[in-house]
Design an enzyme around this catalytic site. Structure first.
Site, PDB file in Angstrom:
ATOM      1  N   SER A   1       0.821  -1.207   0.000  1.00 32.80           N
ATOM      2  CA  SER A   1       0.000   0.000   0.000  1.00 32.80           C
ATOM      3  C   SER A   1       0.856   1.259   0.000  1.00 32.80           C
ATOM      4  O   SER A   1       1.953   1.288   0.581  1.00 32.80           O
ATOM      5  CB  SER A   1      -0.849   0.000   1.274  1.00 32.80           C
ATOM      6  OG  SER A   1      -1.461   1.244   1.468  1.00 32.80           O
TER       7      SER A   1
ATOM      8  N   TYR B   1      -1.730   0.375  10.254  1.00 29.89           N
ATOM      9  CA  TYR B   1      -2.002  -0.435   9.058  1.00 29.89           C
ATOM     10  C   TYR B   1      -0.831  -0.337   8.074  1.00 29.89           C
ATOM     11  O   TYR B   1      -0.320  -1.339   7.579  1.00 29.89           O
ATOM     12  CB  TYR B   1      -3.309   0.048   8.403  1.00 29.89           C
ATOM     13  CG  TYR B   1      -3.434  -0.371   6.972  1.00 29.89           C
ATOM     14  CD1 TYR B   1      -3.740  -1.691   6.657  1.00 29.89           C
ATOM     15  CD2 TYR B   1      -3.215   0.535   5.931  1.00 29.89           C
ATOM     16  CE1 TYR B   1      -3.821  -2.083   5.332  1.00 29.89           C
ATOM     17  CE2 TYR B   1      -3.294   0.149   4.623  1.00 29.89           C
ATOM     18  CZ  TYR B   1      -3.593  -1.165   4.321  1.00 29.89           C
ATOM     19  OH  TYR B   1      -3.656  -1.560   3.011  1.00 29.89           O
TER      20      TYR B   1
ATOM     21  N   LYS C   1       2.056  -3.226   6.620  1.00 30.73           N
ATOM     22  CA  LYS C   1       2.399  -3.515   5.213  1.00 30.73           C
ATOM     23  C   LYS C   1       3.905  -3.387   5.001  1.00 30.73           C
ATOM     24  O   LYS C   1       4.512  -4.186   4.279  1.00 30.73           O
ATOM     25  CB  LYS C   1       1.635  -2.571   4.271  1.00 30.73           C
ATOM     26  CG  LYS C   1       0.139  -2.833   4.227  1.00 30.73           C
ATOM     27  CD  LYS C   1      -0.176  -4.095   3.437  1.00 30.73           C
ATOM     28  CE  LYS C   1      -1.637  -4.470   3.487  1.00 30.73           C
ATOM     29  NZ  LYS C   1      -1.963  -5.675   2.720  1.00 30.73           N
TER      30      LYS C   1
HETATM   31  C1  WQD Z   1     -10.055   9.615   0.138  1.00 32.47           C
HETATM   32  C2  WQD Z   1     -10.328  11.109   0.283  1.00 32.47           C
HETATM   33  C3  WQD Z   1     -10.601  11.772   2.576  1.00 32.47           C
HETATM   34  C4  WQD Z   1     -14.238   9.427   3.258  1.00 32.47           C
HETATM   35  C5  WQD Z   1      -7.013   4.962   2.387  1.00 32.47           C
HETATM   36  C6  WQD Z   1      -5.968   4.327   3.226  1.00 32.47           C
HETATM   37  C7  WQD Z   1      -4.797   3.971   2.387  1.00 32.47           C
HETATM   38  C8  WQD Z   1      -5.203   3.135   1.182  1.00 32.47           C
HETATM   39  C9  WQD Z   1      -6.299   3.760   0.435  1.00 32.47           C
HETATM   40  C10 WQD Z   1      -5.204   0.736   1.471  1.00 32.47           C
HETATM   41  C11 WQD Z   1      -9.567  11.755   1.441  1.00 32.47           C
HETATM   42  C12 WQD Z   1     -11.893  11.959   1.812  1.00 32.47           C
HETATM   43  C13 WQD Z   1     -13.129  10.016   2.673  1.00 32.47           C
HETATM   44  C14 WQD Z   1     -15.325  10.264   3.629  1.00 32.47           C
HETATM   45  C15 WQD Z   1     -14.125  12.174   2.805  1.00 32.47           C
HETATM   46  N1  WQD Z   1      -5.746   1.867   1.567  1.00 32.47           N
HETATM   47  N2  WQD Z   1     -13.069  11.367   2.464  1.00 32.47           N
HETATM   48  N3  WQD Z   1     -15.222  11.602   3.367  1.00 32.47           N
HETATM   49  O1  WQD Z   1      -7.496   7.939   3.214  1.00 32.47           O
HETATM   50  O2  WQD Z   1      -6.716   8.397   0.845  1.00 32.47           O
HETATM   51  O3  WQD Z   1      -6.511   6.153   1.788  1.00 32.47           O
HETATM   52  O4  WQD Z   1      -7.364   4.065   1.333  1.00 32.47           O
HETATM   53  O5  WQD Z   1      -4.049   0.471   1.341  1.00 32.47           O
HETATM   54  O6  WQD Z   1      -3.901   3.296   3.167  1.00 32.47           O
HETATM   55  O7  WQD Z   1      -5.590   5.217   4.259  1.00 32.47           O
HETATM   56  O8  WQD Z   1      -8.749   6.975   1.211  1.00 32.47           O
HETATM   57  O9  WQD Z   1     -11.072   6.756   0.503  1.00 32.47           O
HETATM   58  O10 WQD Z   1     -10.569   7.097   2.958  1.00 32.47           O
HETATM   59  O11 WQD Z   1     -10.232   8.983   1.385  1.00 32.47           O
HETATM   60  O12 WQD Z   1     -14.102  13.384   2.608  1.00 32.47           O
HETATM   61  O13 WQD Z   1     -16.353   9.802   4.164  1.00 32.47           O
HETATM   62  O14 WQD Z   1     -11.727  11.260   0.604  1.00 32.47           O
HETATM   63  O15 WQD Z   1     -10.409  12.809   3.487  1.00 32.47           O
HETATM   64  O16 WQD Z   1      -9.271  13.059   1.047  1.00 32.47           O
HETATM   65  P1  WQD Z   1      -7.347   7.482   1.840  1.00 32.47           P
HETATM   66  P2  WQD Z   1     -10.229   7.387   1.542  1.00 32.47           P
END
Ligand code: WQD
Length: 322
Positions: free
Chosen positions: A117, A141, A145
């Site tokens: 990741s 997490y 990894k």
């Molecule tokens: C994306 C964007 C949030 C939810 C995560 C893991 C990472 C990887 C991918 C596996 C951000 C915003 C989100 C919501 C929002 N996973 N958001 N409202 O955090 O980039 O990455 O998934 O390996 O390790 O941390 O992904 O989809 O949670 O967020 O505004 O209800 O959407 O702040 O900018 P993230 P995400």
């Protein structure tokens, strides 16, 4: 090749299994169905219901299948939860992976493709992030990894198993041919949350901050289509037969903001997506972008269907199918 896909009933695992089957590999799925779904299994692949913490069952599986290669995608993946319940992540991700590595080395596995990741990097120190970016995970997490990548390195040295660690950026989308539609339950990622709002399963989306230094103030991420990811796993096996082990980013180097995802979902679904701006989520960087140049140069992989419309159209179809 005989390939065991551990975690093959899950969201990414099912796409990987489909891709390997499409290219003539013999696929054996091992999954405990804790988040994976029977709906995601294919009749051409054999299936064993088992947990990676069940050492006996895992070894029986390896003994009966005798795989030449494995894909390891069995893990917990909620970054936020990992900070509150690290013990769970230690057991499932780290102990579970060591069980797999021990079974693999005992049963003569030659190649491992590991689901890593972008979380191994932590907050970007520069953009886009290449594989030389410092690895300083900011959630447990991401640390698990990184630790598993290091175990792979040791088992590579000591046991001669070759591996590819694939560092995914933000995985999204559904099979472009519409063959997979098992939805993730209780999703924590943006795109499925937005989809749930579009189908009326939730009242609104919380947008975590609109005061970032980005085009519209909301967080920007590098969304990569799961069919592109799946293809990279298949290509990684091809490459490993003639190369040393490798670690590679899988992303696009093109970013979309939270509001862009919401607006495009409204356009594609024809449904209203209600949202409210709330405070920033702890640990969220403003922008995350991959530098995927090495993947292209080293084994000829690049994203082909990771544009926002394809990501959202394929996901919307999966939601409609349910
Ligand atoms: C994306 C964007 C949030 C939810 C995560 C893991 C990472 C990887 C991918 C596996 C951000 C915003 C989100 C919501 C929002 N996973 N958001 N409202 O955090 O980039 O990455 O998934 O390996 O390790 O941390 O992904 O989809 O949670 O967020 O505004 O209800 O959407 O702040 O900018 P993230 P995400």
């Amino acid at each position: 090749m005989k390939i065991a896909v551990i975690g093959g009933a899950g969201y990414i695992g099912s796409h990987v299994a489909r891709e390997l089957l499409d290219f003539g590999h013999e696929v054996f799925v091992y999954d405990n169905l804790s988040s994976g779904l029977r709906q995601n299994l294919f009749k051409e692949a054999s299936f064993a219901h088992g947990d990676i913490l069940d050492v006996q069952k895992l070894n029986d599986f390896f003994e009966s299948v005798k795989p030449e290669g494995i894909v390891h995608l069995a893990a917990l993946k909620a970054a936020g939860e990992s900070m509150l319940e690290p013990e769970k992540y230690s057991v499932h991700n780290i102990t579970g992976s060591l069980n797999i590595l021990n079974a693999a080395s005992k049963h003569g596995v030659k190649y491992i493709v590991f689901s890593s990741s972008a979380a191994v990097y932590g907050s970007p120190k520069y953009l886009p992030m290449d594989e030389k970016h410092p690895t300083e995970p900011e959630n447990y997490y991401g640390y698990t990894k990184l630790a598993i990548e290091q175990y792979l390195q040791w088992y590579g040295k000591l046991k001669g198993i070759k591996y590819a660690a694939l560092r995914y950026f933000n995985a999204a989308g559904y099979d472009v041919k519409g063959r997979i539609s098992g939805l993730e339950q209780n999703p924590a990622n943006l795109i499925p949350i937005v989809m749930e709002a579009a189908v009326g399963k939730r009242a609104s989306v919380s947008v975590f901050g609109n005061d970032y230094e980005t085009k519209d103030g909301t967080g920007v991420r590098d969304y990569i289509h799961v069919s592109d990811l799946a293809r990279a796993h298949r290509m990684a096996f091809d490459k490993l037969q003639s190369s040393e082990s490798f670690v590679v980013n899988l992303g696009v180097n093109s970013g979309n903001s939270v509001l862009e995802v919401i607006k495009a979902t409204e356009r594609i679904s024809g449904k209203k997506v209600n949202y409210q701006v709330v405070g920033r989520r702890a640990g969220d960087p403003a922008v995350v972008l991959a530098n995927p140049a090495f993947a292209k140069e080293f084994f000829g992989w690049q994203a082909e269907c990771s544009d926002l419309d394809t990501l959202l159209e394929t996901t919307w179809k999966a939601y409609l199918a349910n």
